[in-house]
Design a protein around this motif. Sequence first.
Motif, PDB file in Angstrom:
ATOM      1  N   LEU A 208      51.372  21.593  24.976  1.00 17.16           N
ATOM      2  CA  LEU A 208      51.262  20.148  25.135  1.00 17.16           C
ATOM      3  C   LEU A 208      52.167  19.524  24.080  1.00 17.16           C
ATOM      4  CD1 LEU A 208      47.457  19.995  25.773  1.00 17.16           C
ATOM      5  CD2 LEU A 208      49.165  18.987  27.287  1.00 17.16           C
ATOM      6  N   GLU A 209      53.284  18.995  24.532  1.00 19.50           N
ATOM      7  CA  GLU A 209      54.347  18.591  23.617  1.00 19.50           C
ATOM      8  C   GLU A 209      54.222  17.123  23.243  1.00 19.50           C
ATOM      9  OE1 GLU A 209      58.600  20.392  23.667  1.00 19.50           O
ATOM     10  OE2 GLU A 209      58.666  18.535  24.827  1.00 19.50           O
ATOM     11  N   ALA A 210      54.299  16.851  21.931  1.00 16.34           N
ATOM     12  CA  ALA A 210      54.272  15.491  21.408  1.00 16.34           C
ATOM     13  C   ALA A 210      55.698  15.069  21.047  1.00 16.34           C
ATOM     14  CB  ALA A 210      53.377  15.418  20.174  1.00 16.34           C
ATOM     15  N   ASP A 211      56.083  13.875  21.477  1.00 18.95           N
ATOM     16  CA  ASP A 211      57.422  13.365  21.202  1.00 18.95           C
ATOM     17  C   ASP A 211      57.374  12.500  19.942  1.00 18.95           C
ATOM     18  OD1 ASP A 211      59.933  12.258  21.129  1.00 18.95           O
ATOM     19  OD2 ASP A 211      59.996  11.741  23.258  1.00 18.95           O
ATOM     20  N   VAL A 212      57.732  13.072  18.789  1.00 22.84           N
ATOM     21  CA  VAL A 212      57.671  12.350  17.528  1.00 22.84           C
ATOM     22  C   VAL A 212      58.682  11.203  17.512  1.00 22.84           C
ATOM     23  CG1 VAL A 212      57.810  12.587  15.017  1.00 22.84           C
ATOM     24  CG2 VAL A 212      56.888  14.450  16.394  1.00 22.84           C
ATOM     25  N   GLY A 213      59.792  11.367  18.228  1.00 21.29           N
ATOM     26  CA  GLY A 213      60.771  10.291  18.317  1.00 21.29           C
ATOM     27  C   GLY A 213      60.198   9.056  18.982  1.00 21.29           C
TER      28      GLY A 213
ATOM     29  N   SER B 298      52.592  20.293   1.788  1.00 19.79           N
ATOM     30  CA  SER B 298      51.798  21.343   2.416  1.00 19.79           C
ATOM     31  C   SER B 298      52.666  22.173   3.350  1.00 19.79           C
ATOM     32  CB  SER B 298      50.629  20.733   3.197  1.00 19.79           C
ATOM     33  OG  SER B 298      51.119  19.983   4.293  1.00 19.79           O
ATOM     34  N   ARG B 299      52.122  23.283   3.830  1.00 26.21           N
ATOM     35  CA  ARG B 299      52.879  24.172   4.717  1.00 26.21           C
ATOM     36  C   ARG B 299      53.071  23.553   6.096  1.00 26.21           C
ATOM     37  NH1 ARG B 299      50.015  29.935   4.152  1.00 26.21           N
ATOM     38  NH2 ARG B 299      51.872  30.622   5.282  1.00 26.21           N
ATOM     39  N   GLY B 300      52.266  22.548   6.412  1.00 28.06           N
ATOM     40  CA  GLY B 300      52.385  21.913   7.722  1.00 28.06           C
ATOM     41  C   GLY B 300      53.104  20.588   7.670  1.00 28.06           C
ATOM     42  N   ASN B 301      54.123  20.485   6.783  1.00 29.82           N
ATOM     43  CA  ASN B 301      54.771  19.199   6.555  1.00 29.82           C
ATOM     44  C   ASN B 301      55.887  18.897   7.541  1.00 29.82           C
ATOM     45  OD1 ASN B 301      56.769  20.959   5.790  1.00 29.82           O
ATOM     46  ND2 ASN B 301      56.897  20.289   3.670  1.00 29.82           N
ATOM     47  N   ALA B 302      56.228  19.815   8.415  1.00 30.33           N
ATOM     48  CA  ALA B 302      57.425  19.647   9.253  1.00 30.33           C
ATOM     49  C   ALA B 302      57.317  18.430  10.163  1.00 30.33           C
ATOM     50  CB  ALA B 302      57.657  20.902  10.087  1.00 30.33           C
ATOM     51  N   SER B 303      56.147  18.167  10.726  1.00 31.12           N
ATOM     52  CA  SER B 303      56.011  17.043  11.650  1.00 31.12           C
ATOM     53  C   SER B 303      56.179  15.717  10.912  1.00 31.12           C
ATOM     54  CB  SER B 303      54.660  17.093  12.362  1.00 31.12           C
ATOM     55  OG  SER B 303      53.591  17.037  11.431  1.00 31.12           O
ATOM     56  N   THR B 304      55.673  15.619   9.669  1.00 31.61           N
ATOM     57  CA  THR B 304      55.847  14.394   8.892  1.00 31.61           C
ATOM     58  C   THR B 304      57.319  14.184   8.556  1.00 31.61           C
ATOM     59  OG1 THR B 304      53.634  14.600   7.934  1.00 31.61           O
ATOM     60  CG2 THR B 304      55.197  13.186   6.780  1.00 31.61           C
ATOM     61  N   GLN B 305      58.006  15.245   8.165  1.00 32.96           N
ATOM     62  CA  GLN B 305      59.437  15.134   7.876  1.00 32.96           C
ATOM     63  C   GLN B 305      60.209  14.726   9.130  1.00 32.96           C
ATOM     64  OE1 GLN B 305      60.494  18.943   6.232  1.00 32.96           O
ATOM     65  NE2 GLN B 305      59.843  18.382   4.167  1.00 32.96           N
ATOM     66  N   LEU B 306      59.801  15.265  10.264  1.00 32.50           N
ATOM     67  CA  LEU B 306      60.470  14.920  11.516  1.00 32.50           C
ATOM     68  C   LEU B 306      60.278  13.443  11.835  1.00 32.50           C
ATOM     69  CD1 LEU B 306      62.075  16.227  13.869  1.00 32.50           C
ATOM     70  CD2 LEU B 306      59.894  16.512  15.062  1.00 32.50           C
ATOM     71  N   PHE B 307      59.052  12.932  11.625  1.00 33.16           N
ATOM     72  CA  PHE B 307      58.809  11.510  11.862  1.00 33.16           C
ATOM     73  C   PHE B 307      59.685  10.651  10.955  1.00 33.16           C
ATOM     74  CE2 PHE B 307      56.889   7.550  10.542  1.00 33.16           C
ATOM     75  CZ  PHE B 307      56.697   6.919  11.765  1.00 33.16           C
ATOM     76  N   LEU B 308      59.746  10.977   9.669  1.00 33.35           N
ATOM     77  CA  LEU B 308      60.554  10.188   8.737  1.00 33.35           C
ATOM     78  C   LEU B 308      62.015  10.180   9.149  1.00 33.35           C
ATOM     79  CD1 LEU B 308      58.946  11.355   5.369  1.00 33.35           C
ATOM     80  CD2 LEU B 308      58.606   9.160   6.540  1.00 33.35           C
ATOM     81  N   GLN B 309      62.513  11.319   9.610  1.00 36.05           N
ATOM     82  CA  GLN B 309      63.900  11.388  10.075  1.00 36.05           C
ATOM     83  C   GLN B 309      64.110  10.484  11.286  1.00 36.05           C
ATOM     84  OE1 GLN B 309      65.374  15.374  10.893  1.00 36.05           O
ATOM     85  NE2 GLN B 309      66.603  14.586  12.600  1.00 36.05           N
TER      86      GLN B 309
END
Length: 370
Positions: A326-331, A95-106
Amino acid sequence: MLNLTFTSRGGLNEQIQRAFREKVASGELAPGQRLPTDAEFAAQWGVHHNTVRQALAELATEGLLVRHRGRGTSVSAGRVKQHVGILCPTRHLTSRGNASTQLFLQYYQDWAHEHHDQSKLYLVDHSPDDQPSLQQSDFLRDLDSKLLRGCLVLNTAEYDNPCLFEKLRAHRIPLVLLCEMAMNFPTVCFDQADIIRQGVAYLAQRGCRRIGVICGIDPLPGAHQAGATYGRALREVLKDLGQPWRRDSLKDERRPTEESGYLAMKELWTQGLEKPDGVLCCDDVMTRGVFQAWSDLGLRAPQDLNFITHSNRGLPIFHPVPLTRLEADVGELASVAGEMLNSLMANLPLAHRSQDIKHTLIPGQTCGES
């Protein structure tokens, strides 16, 4: 010989297995190391040999030990071939909003590498009839071959294909779910209600009295709880602030997309009796649509309204002025999930079965802050 002190907590079988897992994880028991026979262990620990036999047989079933008939037991040299599985809905990567999922996997793969662990991604297709795709068949083969030490279940993967989720449970694979909707499972997720509490309270401090909230939820069964969470939190914080609740101030669209963000912002500004003086958007993908609506409506922040958006650290939202966010820290999400799963795989007790990660408010020009 392997020293083992029994306590009053837990059965003997469980304590024996926990001790072996801890000693293998710490390196005290090396791959290939030969261990005494069941009878020798039973004599050393003062327990019945059937207790030892059952405990070690279960450890051999999960791949930790190798049993040698009449010659004792050894630590499995093939243990390193096992890995952590990551169940991820296919649509969250396409999907177009996949960046956060990719960031989590990284972030998670980096964390796992630092902890000398291996991980493997399995994409889950939405399949009401539970017919496995090619990659899901790969997952089933690994599961039946006892190659999975544990599994992270992302977002709504348990709803996309319930058959796979039930097989994980049947094989007693340690699980950590990354979603708010999980029941009776260890979970870690961002505190969705925290977005509402912090954002609305901050807007009220800036003098806003007609606050609109834009949020999106997944349309799958079970995911509707997210919408209830947003609505409940908004009611509570408005009550604490002494402000009235207005149903038309909450735009909880079914799917967080740019289009739904655009429509929600248009509705907030044109359909209500009173125009909002503050807007909180709970999804960074929807924020892109909000900006487009501003352009069409000729709006500016903070001149016409104060604005706060959710964002993921490391994924910038491009806008002419710095945003209040409101910032979420995926790391942090990845490391907490990893630590929780490692504890479960080592059969260690969890301090908390559910962990909610808070957001950090970053002031910006969209709320008049320099």
